[in-house]
Design a protein around this motif. Sequence first.
Motif, PDB file in Angstrom:
ATOM      1  N   VAL A 303      -5.672  40.603  35.213  1.00 51.30           N
ATOM      2  CA  VAL A 303      -4.310  40.141  34.931  1.00 51.30           C
ATOM      3  C   VAL A 303      -4.081  40.183  33.427  1.00 51.30           C
ATOM      4  O   VAL A 303      -4.933  39.728  32.649  1.00 51.30           O
ATOM      5  CB  VAL A 303      -4.080  38.703  35.461  1.00 51.30           C
ATOM      6  N   LEU A 304      -2.946  40.734  33.011  1.00 49.56           N
ATOM      7  CA  LEU A 304      -2.594  40.854  31.595  1.00 49.56           C
ATOM      8  C   LEU A 304      -1.275  40.153  31.323  1.00 49.56           C
ATOM      9  O   LEU A 304      -0.358  40.222  32.140  1.00 49.56           O
ATOM     10  CB  LEU A 304      -2.454  42.322  31.194  1.00 49.56           C
ATOM     11  N   ASN A 305      -1.177  39.516  30.161  1.00 48.38           N
ATOM     12  CA  ASN A 305       0.077  38.921  29.728  1.00 48.38           C
ATOM     13  C   ASN A 305       0.586  39.749  28.547  1.00 48.38           C
ATOM     14  O   ASN A 305       0.123  39.582  27.417  1.00 48.38           O
ATOM     15  CB  ASN A 305      -0.128  37.458  29.324  1.00 48.38           C
ATOM     16  N   LEU A 306       1.530  40.664  28.828  1.00 44.70           N
ATOM     17  CA  LEU A 306       2.040  41.555  27.785  1.00 44.70           C
ATOM     18  C   LEU A 306       2.814  40.792  26.724  1.00 44.70           C
ATOM     19  O   LEU A 306       2.792  41.157  25.538  1.00 44.70           O
ATOM     20  CB  LEU A 306       2.930  42.635  28.406  1.00 44.70           C
ATOM     21  N   LYS A 307       3.515  39.746  27.129  1.00 47.05           N
ATOM     22  CA  LYS A 307       4.273  38.949  26.164  1.00 47.05           C
ATOM     23  C   LYS A 307       3.329  38.347  25.121  1.00 47.05           C
ATOM     24  O   LYS A 307       3.615  38.375  23.914  1.00 47.05           O
ATOM     25  CB  LYS A 307       5.039  37.845  26.897  1.00 47.05           C
ATOM     26  N   THR A 308       2.196  37.816  25.584  1.00 46.79           N
ATOM     27  CA  THR A 308       1.216  37.242  24.662  1.00 46.79           C
ATOM     28  C   THR A 308       0.598  38.321  23.790  1.00 46.79           C
ATOM     29  O   THR A 308       0.411  38.117  22.577  1.00 46.79           O
ATOM     30  CB  THR A 308       0.127  36.497  25.454  1.00 46.79           C
ATOM     31  N   ALA A 309       0.274  39.480  24.389  1.00 49.10           N
ATOM     32  CA  ALA A 309      -0.310  40.569  23.607  1.00 49.10           C
ATOM     33  C   ALA A 309       0.609  40.979  22.458  1.00 49.10           C
ATOM     34  O   ALA A 309       0.160  41.175  21.317  1.00 49.10           O
ATOM     35  CB  ALA A 309      -0.593  41.759  24.518  1.00 49.10           C
ATOM     36  N   LYS A 310       1.894  41.096  22.741  1.00 47.43           N
ATOM     37  CA  LYS A 310       2.857  41.480  21.698  1.00 47.43           C
ATOM     38  C   LYS A 310       2.966  40.404  20.633  1.00 47.43           C
ATOM     39  O   LYS A 310       3.009  40.700  19.436  1.00 47.43           O
ATOM     40  CB  LYS A 310       4.226  41.752  22.336  1.00 47.43           C
ATOM     41  N   ALA A 311       2.996  39.150  21.048  1.00 45.59           N
ATOM     42  CA  ALA A 311       3.113  38.048  20.096  1.00 45.59           C
ATOM     43  C   ALA A 311       1.904  37.976  19.162  1.00 45.59           C
ATOM     44  O   ALA A 311       2.042  37.601  17.989  1.00 45.59           O
ATOM     45  CB  ALA A 311       3.274  36.731  20.844  1.00 45.59           C
ATOM     46  N   LEU A 312       0.742  38.361  19.677  1.00 44.83           N
ATOM     47  CA  LEU A 312      -0.481  38.314  18.873  1.00 44.83           C
ATOM     48  C   LEU A 312      -0.716  39.608  18.095  1.00 44.83           C
ATOM     49  O   LEU A 312      -1.659  39.699  17.306  1.00 44.83           O
ATOM     50  CB  LEU A 312      -1.694  38.029  19.770  1.00 44.83           C
ATOM     51  N   GLY A 313       0.127  40.610  18.341  1.00 49.37           N
ATOM     52  CA  GLY A 313       0.004  41.871  17.619  1.00 49.37           C
ATOM     53  C   GLY A 313      -1.015  42.835  18.194  1.00 49.37           C
ATOM     54  O   GLY A 313      -1.465  43.754  17.504  1.00 49.37           O
ATOM     55  N   PHE A 314      -1.381  42.667  19.460  1.00 47.09           N
ATOM     56  CA  PHE A 314      -2.344  43.567  20.094  1.00 47.09           C
ATOM     57  C   PHE A 314      -1.618  44.661  20.866  1.00 47.09           C
ATOM     58  O   PHE A 314      -0.625  44.400  21.556  1.00 47.09           O
ATOM     59  CB  PHE A 314      -3.268  42.811  21.057  1.00 47.09           C
ATOM     60  N   THR A 315      -2.110  45.878  20.749  1.00 46.67           N
ATOM     61  CA  THR A 315      -1.606  46.990  21.541  1.00 46.67           C
ATOM     62  C   THR A 315      -2.511  47.157  22.750  1.00 46.67           C
ATOM     63  O   THR A 315      -3.716  47.395  22.601  1.00 46.67           O
ATOM     64  CB  THR A 315      -1.588  48.297  20.724  1.00 46.67           C
ATOM     65  N   VAL A 316      -1.937  47.015  23.923  1.00 46.16           N
ATOM     66  CA  VAL A 316      -2.745  47.135  25.148  1.00 46.16           C
ATOM     67  C   VAL A 316      -3.000  48.617  25.409  1.00 46.16           C
ATOM     68  O   VAL A 316      -2.062  49.388  25.596  1.00 46.16           O
ATOM     69  CB  VAL A 316      -2.030  46.506  26.354  1.00 46.16           C
ATOM     70  N   PRO A 317      -4.270  49.039  25.426  1.00 46.96           N
ATOM     71  CA  PRO A 317      -4.561  50.458  25.678  1.00 46.96           C
ATOM     72  C   PRO A 317      -4.147  50.868  27.089  1.00 46.96           C
ATOM     73  O   PRO A 317      -4.191  50.046  28.015  1.00 46.96           O
ATOM     74  CB  PRO A 317      -6.077  50.548  25.483  1.00 46.96           C
ATOM     75  N   PRO A 318      -3.758  52.129  27.263  1.00 41.55           N
ATOM     76  CA  PRO A 318      -3.292  52.592  28.583  1.00 41.55           C
ATOM     77  C   PRO A 318      -4.298  52.345  29.702  1.00 41.55           C
ATOM     78  O   PRO A 318      -3.914  51.970  30.813  1.00 41.55           O
ATOM     79  CB  PRO A 318      -3.052  54.086  28.369  1.00 41.55           C
ATOM     80  N   GLY A 319      -5.581  52.535  29.407  1.00 41.60           N
ATOM     81  CA  GLY A 319      -6.594  52.345  30.447  1.00 41.60           C
ATOM     82  C   GLY A 319      -6.623  50.929  30.973  1.00 41.60           C
ATOM     83  O   GLY A 319      -6.743  50.702  32.186  1.00 41.60           O
ATOM     84  N   LEU A 320      -6.497  49.954  30.086  1.00 42.19           N
ATOM     85  CA  LEU A 320      -6.500  48.560  30.494  1.00 42.19           C
ATOM     86  C   LEU A 320      -5.226  48.214  31.252  1.00 42.19           C
ATOM     87  O   LEU A 320      -5.250  47.466  32.229  1.00 42.19           O
ATOM     88  CB  LEU A 320      -6.633  47.669  29.253  1.00 42.19           C
TER      89      LEU A 320
END
Length: 329
Positions: A303-320
């Motif tokens: 499970v991924l939280n894209l909103k949190t990833a963006k807020a923290l400045g992380f780019t979620v790799p396509p594979g993940l």
Amino acid sequence: MNRRGFMMLLGGAAAAWPLAARAQQSERMRRIGILAALAKDDPDMKARLAGFRQGLKKLGWSEDRNVSIDTRFAAGRPDQFQVLSKELVALQPDVILGHTTPVVAALQRESRAIPIVFVSVSDPIGSGFVASLARPGGNLTGVLQYEASITGKWLAMLKEIAPGLARAALVANPKTTVYDYFRRSAEALAPSLAIELVPSPVENATDIERAIESLARASNGGLILPPDSTTLLHRDLIISLANRHRLPAVYALRSYVAAGGLMSYDTDQVDVLRKAAIYVDRILRGAKLADLPVQAPTKYETVLNLKTAKALGFTVPPGLLVAADEVIE
């Protein structure tokens, strides 16, 4: 009615009686005890127990007909494990469902006779619950939560989302989870990913805050939260600290991600409880524990939280992203 008709009626009734008696016997009320480590209103716990009840229903067990279920909730409080175990064992259920390692340890101390089916237990051999996975022995069997190698997956997820990651803190309470089971595995696997494991045992909120802030003082750190009722009790604090310090974190439970955490990787716990229902059914129908090996989980969830990833400045790799079973936006 003539004599022949009367005798035929009497004979038919006599033949039917054993069938009726057997049916009545098979429908006698059985009793299941459940001791859950989490709170009654915890969303994950509610979903898991709903899956367990659905599994029982499919197997012919109905709470208004042939089974009663007594459930106790420890609400993440270790001081309640033994108290509630004693209370549940005193009811003398036919079988008990035990949730998490410390809960099962408490139940085992109270009874070596009542069959206990465990879930959310990662190291049943090391915990002294079973002699082996194939032949448990004693009065316990169940569904394994993880093999130790799952720590490699947690570390790999951190490295994927933060390629510069150099250190990862393993945060949990050794008194409420099998901490060393996860630590040994993580220490063996971390070097292959160029990660230094930072063991961070905690017991309370103060310890948690100290451990996370210590990690945050140096760059390129991340967090691993294995399943643990103590850290779950302080879930919101952990998420707040991780996000404030912009630390990538991987959690063992989906509920962290739903509450704003970054990502999780876990077994499908609802599926695990359905598997447990099968073992409870077999025990109620007379199966011996010696014939019920500890099962391995078969379904996992990312499970991924894209909103949190963006807020923290992380780019979620396509594979993940592609591997994710659920994306929270």
